[in-house]
Design a protein around this motif. Structure first.
Motif, short mmCIF file in Angstrom:
data_model
loop_
_atom_site.label_atom_id
_atom_site.label_comp_id
_atom_site.label_asym_id
_atom_site.label_seq_id
_atom_site.Cartn_x
_atom_site.Cartn_y
_atom_site.Cartn_z
N THR A 1 0.73 -1.13 -0.05
CA THR A 1 0.17 -0.04 0.01
C THR A 1 0.89 1.42 0.06
O THR A 1 0.61 2.26 -0.86
CB THR A 1 -1.02 0.12 1.12
OG1 THR A 1 -1.79 -1.17 1.28
CG2 THR A 1 -1.66 1.16 1.19
N ILE A 2 1.94 1.16 0.89
CA ILE A 2 2.56 2.50 1.03
C ILE A 2 3.63 2.56 -0.23
O ILE A 2 3.67 3.85 -0.82
CB ILE A 2 3.61 2.19 2.32
CG1 ILE A 2 2.86 2.47 3.55
CG2 ILE A 2 4.70 3.63 2.23
CD1 ILE A 2 3.61 1.98 4.69
N ARG B 1 1.00 4.23 -2.74
CA ARG B 1 0.55 5.37 -2.61
C ARG B 1 1.26 6.48 -1.97
O ARG B 1 1.18 7.63 -1.94
CB ARG B 1 -0.68 5.15 -1.65
CG ARG B 1 -1.94 4.52 -2.11
CD ARG B 1 -2.96 4.18 -0.95
NE ARG B 1 -3.00 5.44 -0.17
CZ ARG B 1 -3.59 5.36 1.13
NH1 ARG B 1 -4.03 4.11 1.56
NH2 ARG B 1 -3.74 6.35 1.82
N ILE C 1 1.65 6.76 4.46
CA ILE C 1 0.40 7.01 5.03
C ILE C 1 0.19 7.47 6.31
O ILE C 1 1.27 7.40 7.03
CB ILE C 1 -0.55 5.54 4.94
CG1 ILE C 1 0.30 4.67 5.87
CG2 ILE C 1 -0.55 4.94 3.53
CD1 ILE C 1 -0.24 3.21 6.01
N GLU D 1 -4.31 5.93 9.78
CA GLU D 1 -4.51 4.69 8.99
C GLU D 1 -3.75 3.42 9.05
O GLU D 1 -4.26 2.31 9.03
CB GLU D 1 -4.36 5.15 7.41
CG GLU D 1 -4.57 4.27 6.33
CD GLU D 1 -4.58 4.97 5.14
OE1 GLU D 1 -4.52 3.99 3.97
OE2 GLU D 1 -4.47 5.90 5.03
N PHE D 2 -2.49 3.75 9.43
CA PHE D 2 -1.80 2.48 9.74
C PHE D 2 -2.32 1.94 11.01
O PHE D 2 -2.40 0.73 11.12
CB PHE D 2 -0.23 2.88 9.99
CG PHE D 2 0.51 1.78 10.40
CD1 PHE D 2 1.41 1.26 9.50
CD2 PHE D 2 0.86 1.46 11.82
CE1 PHE D 2 2.33 0.04 10.06
CE2 PHE D 2 1.71 0.39 12.32
CZ PHE D 2 2.50 -0.32 11.23
N GLU E 1 -5.47 -0.26 10.54
CA GLU E 1 -5.46 -1.29 9.64
C GLU E 1 -4.75 -2.50 10.80
O GLU E 1 -5.22 -3.51 10.47
CB GLU E 1 -4.52 -0.98 8.42
CG GLU E 1 -4.51 -2.22 7.54
CD GLU E 1 -5.84 -2.22 6.58
OE1 GLU E 1 -5.81 -3.33 5.98
OE2 GLU E 1 -6.70 -1.53 6.54
N SER F 1 -4.00 10.09 15.18
CA SER F 1 -3.23 11.04 14.29
C SER F 1 -2.33 12.06 14.95
O SER F 1 -2.75 12.57 16.18
CB SER F 1 -4.30 12.09 13.55
OG SER F 1 -5.23 11.14 12.86
N LEU G 1 3.63 10.65 9.29
CA LEU G 1 3.25 9.52 8.66
C LEU G 1 4.19 8.35 8.74
O LEU G 1 5.11 8.55 9.17
CB LEU G 1 3.40 10.03 6.96
CG LEU G 1 2.85 11.36 6.68
CD1 LEU G 1 3.14 11.87 5.29
CD2 LEU G 1 1.33 11.39 6.82
N GLU H 1 6.20 5.28 6.56
CA GLU H 1 6.93 5.17 5.41
C GLU H 1 7.62 3.78 5.61
O GLU H 1 7.99 3.30 6.54
CB GLU H 1 8.06 6.28 5.16
CG GLU H 1 8.86 6.01 3.93
CD GLU H 1 8.28 5.85 2.72
OE1 GLU H 1 7.58 4.83 2.53
OE2 GLU H 1 8.74 6.77 1.88
N SER I 1 5.73 14.97 7.26
CA SER I 1 5.05 15.56 5.93
C SER I 1 5.53 16.83 5.56
O SER I 1 6.34 17.61 6.70
CB SER I 1 3.47 15.59 5.99
OG SER I 1 3.37 16.70 6.88
N THR J 1 -1.15 18.83 5.85
CA THR J 1 -1.98 17.99 5.17
C THR J 1 -3.45 18.22 5.26
O THR J 1 -3.67 19.05 6.18
CB THR J 1 -1.51 16.68 5.81
OG1 THR J 1 -1.88 16.58 6.86
CG2 THR J 1 -0.07 16.22 5.46
#
Length: 670
Positions: A290-291, A294, A297, A301-302, A305, A452, A465, A467, A483, A487
């Protein structure tokens, strides 16, 4: 060899332990000089100072050798005088002991020698012939062997030295030793200086004269030259061997294959030694794909999931999460008294609602079902409560739901188990169908909602994020990155109050964690309560402020890196009760209908709901001291507010209740 040993031994006498450079100096001299007659101490002092202009290292060595010869001559004289003085003191001591007559005397055969042993507490003293007594047992005299210097001008004395003479001798000895040490040091330094000058004249580089940078550059050049030479030698092939390879290639084929296999094996070994990463699990591989498609992330989101993926998520697939066999222990597993206090709160709220004929008792995120089972079991003492209750369990994990069913059936029986319904969301319980009052609670629910992470920088509120990390020296397959700018998440989620504070105070580097999905979920729960009337109790670990940096991973009751082994590690963060309160205050729908209580420590909440009385009751039923001590420990664990890391103060309680009926405000136990 003998000459070198003598010089080294003489060097140690004056306090110099020779290192490699001293040994080189000692051996760098002419052959041994002839013995020089003994001289007085004054001559020794006057003629031993290096006052001549010495230009070579050989001359310095000759001078020092001359000095050491005189030193040895003085040592020999000193030893002889000490021996004679000791014998005189010994004879005088025996005469004194004999004159007292207070000690027993044993006559033994005459002995021509005179000895004394300084290591015994009681000494056998043997006298020379004609002394009147041959030997006697007597306490040892303290004879100062090492403090009797010789008299330089009178080698043979017939009397004991006076104190003044002793002081003079001591002063002379100290002066001799100090002069010898100084001469030795000066000679050595001058020898080093001459050697350095000779080396410079020969065109050699002296390392001591270089600066640190020059020395480092010189070392680097030497290494580079050595490496170039080795590469050149390795590239040059022997002409005869080259010709032989061309003529008989099959003879060298096996040798080349063996060398290639050895090279490959060495590379694999080196790679295995450096690569610290464990084999990735299925969740890790999916997240990597996914990373890579895209880009990095968001942390939320990580986390979502890793915890809630239907096939590989932590809570959706792992059955043993709580308790000693799991990864962490919650308050219901610590003691049944926690469930009994929640039951007391629920029964009191039920009565404040007017004891309705039917109501919903809802637990969100019930774990193994331990808490709901103990609440229902304790509330069994109130038949009206049990007869009116309809139990709803909100659980997203099928494995957890099945575990809850088994626990309720085991603890409460079939009749209670029939009253329980399960749903993966609160809307699935059908609360809007009958509008019966709702009593809802959760324990350690909001800490698992996705976090977040944001940080205030010169570029504004940037978001952290996740990576892919391909560095073989890092054991994790993922890493945090910041980032490049604001964002969509930071623009939408950062509260206006915090943005204003950051601009005015320049809070560069300040980090904040927000659980936006948790706040939205709370809104949905409170919307149901505002329609049906009732209350919602939230117990979790957190603070009544903004949370800065609390994301952590837990596995086998230990903290681990939050990005390690996704799907196998529990991820959680501190709950911001301030943000929970602001969620209601900023909602136009909820603010007029929902009352928000103050934040209360778990220890205080449990005490107000009767845990002290419950503890005394259980202590009165304890069968032995061991059981009583266990109950006391459980009480302390749940309520201790003095230990900053204890559950009594780290966990907080907050209650959201409808403003009608008025009896619910303030809620129990506020």
């Amino acid at each position: 060899g003998t000459e070198l040993e003598k010089i080294v031994r003489e060097g140690k006498r004056v306090g110099q332990l020779p290192d490699s450079e001293h040994l080189r100096w000692m051996t760098d001299k002419h052959p041994a000089q002839p013995d020089i007659p003994k001289a007085s101490g004054d001559w020794f002092i006057q003629n031993s100072v290096l006052t001549d202009e010495i230009k070579t290292s050989e001359e310095i060595s000759d001078k020092v050798n001359h000095l050491l010869t005189h030193k040895k001559a003085m040592d020999n004289t000193r030893t002889a005088l000490r021996k004679e003085s000791n014998e005189r003191i010994l004879n005088k001591a025996v005469s004194d002991l004999k004159a007292t007559g207070k000690l027993g005397v044993t006559i033994e055969p005459d002995t021509p020698t005179s000895t004394i042993s300084p290591s015994q507490a009681s000494t056998d003293i043997t006298l020379p012939s004609g002394a009147g007594v041959t030997s006697m047992k007597a306490p040892m005299y303290e004879i100062p062997f090492d403090s009797l210097p010789p008299l330089p001008d009178h080698p043979q004395q017939s009397r004991m030295p006076t104190q003044k003479e002793k002081d003079w001798m001591f002063a002379k000895m100290e002066e001799h030793d100090a002069t010898t040490q100084r001469i030795y040091d000066e000679a050595f330094e001058r020898w080093k200086a001459v050697k350095k000058l000779e080396s410079r004249r020969a065109g050699n580089i002296v390392a001591e004269d270089l600066t640190e940078e020059e020395r480092a550059e010189l070392t680097a050049r030497k290494l580079e030259a050595t490496r170039e030479m080795e590469e050149k030698q390795a590239s040059e092939e022997d002409p005869l061997e080259k010709l032989e390879r061309e003529m008989f290639p099959e003879r060298f084929k096996e040798e080349e294959e063996e060398a290639e296999r050895a090279k490959n094996f060495k590379e694999k070994q080196e790679k295995a030694r450096v690569n610290l990463k464990p084999l990735p699990n299925t969740m890790t591989l999916n997240l990597k794909k996914t990373i890579q498609m895209r880009g990095p992330i968001p942390v939320a989101e990580f986390m979502k999931e890793a915890l809630l993926n239907p096939e590989y998520g932590y809570y959706t697939t792992k059955k043993t999460v709580f308790g000693r066999d799991g990864d962490f222990i919650t308050s219901p597993e610590v003691s049944q008294m926690f469930g009994e206090c929640i039951a007391a709160w629920a029964v009191d709220t039920f009565h404040k609602l007017g004891s309705p004929r039917s109501f919903h008792l809802i637990e969100i995120g019930g774990g193994k079902g331990t808490l709901i089972a103990r609440v229902l079991k304790a509330a069994g003492a109130f038949p009206d409560f049990i007869n009116a209750v309809k139990v709803g369990m909100v659980e997203v994990s099928p494995a957890m739901a099945e575990s809850q069913r088994e626990t309720i059936l085991k603890e409460c029986g079939k009749s209670i188990e029939k009253k329980v319904v399960w749903a993966d969301d609160i809307e699935g319980l059908g609360l809007h169908d009958d509008l019966d009052p709702v009593i809802c609670y959760s324990n350690e629910l909001f800490d698992v909602f996705a976090v977040s992470k944001f940080q205030y920088t010169e570029r504004g509120w940037c978001e952290w994020l996740v990576e892919v990390d391909d560095d073989p020296e890092h054991p994790e397959h993922f890493k945090f990155v910041l980032s490049s700018g604001e964002t969509a998440g930071s623009i939408a989620y950062i509260p206006h109050e915090l943005r204003k504070m950051a601009r005015e105070s320049r809070l560069l580097g300040k980090t904040i964690e927000l659980q936006m999905q948790g706040y939205l979920y709370l809104e949905r729960v409170l919307e149901q309560i505002s329609r049906s009337k009732g209350t919602c109790l939230v117990i979790d670990y957190g603070v009544d402020d903004y949370v800065e940096d609390s994301l952590r991973g837990i596995r086998n009751h230990e903290f681990v890196h939050p990005l390690s082994n996704p799907g196998e590690v529990d991820l959680s963060g501190f709950v911001s009760f301030k943000m929970l309160r602001q969620t209601v205050q900023r909602s136009e729908k909820l603010a007029p209908k929902i009352h928000v209580s103050s934040v209360m420590n778990q220890g205080e909440f449990l005490k107000r709901t009767g845990i002290e009385a419950r503890t005394l009751l259980h202590l009165s039923k304890a069968l032995n001291v061991r059981d009583a001590a266990k109950i006391a420990r459980e009480f302390t664990t749940l309520t201790d507010e003095e230990d900053p890391s204890g559950m009594g103060i780290k966990f907080k309680a907050m209650c959201f209740s409808s403003k009608t009926p008025a009896s619910l405000v303030p809620p129990c136990p506020w």
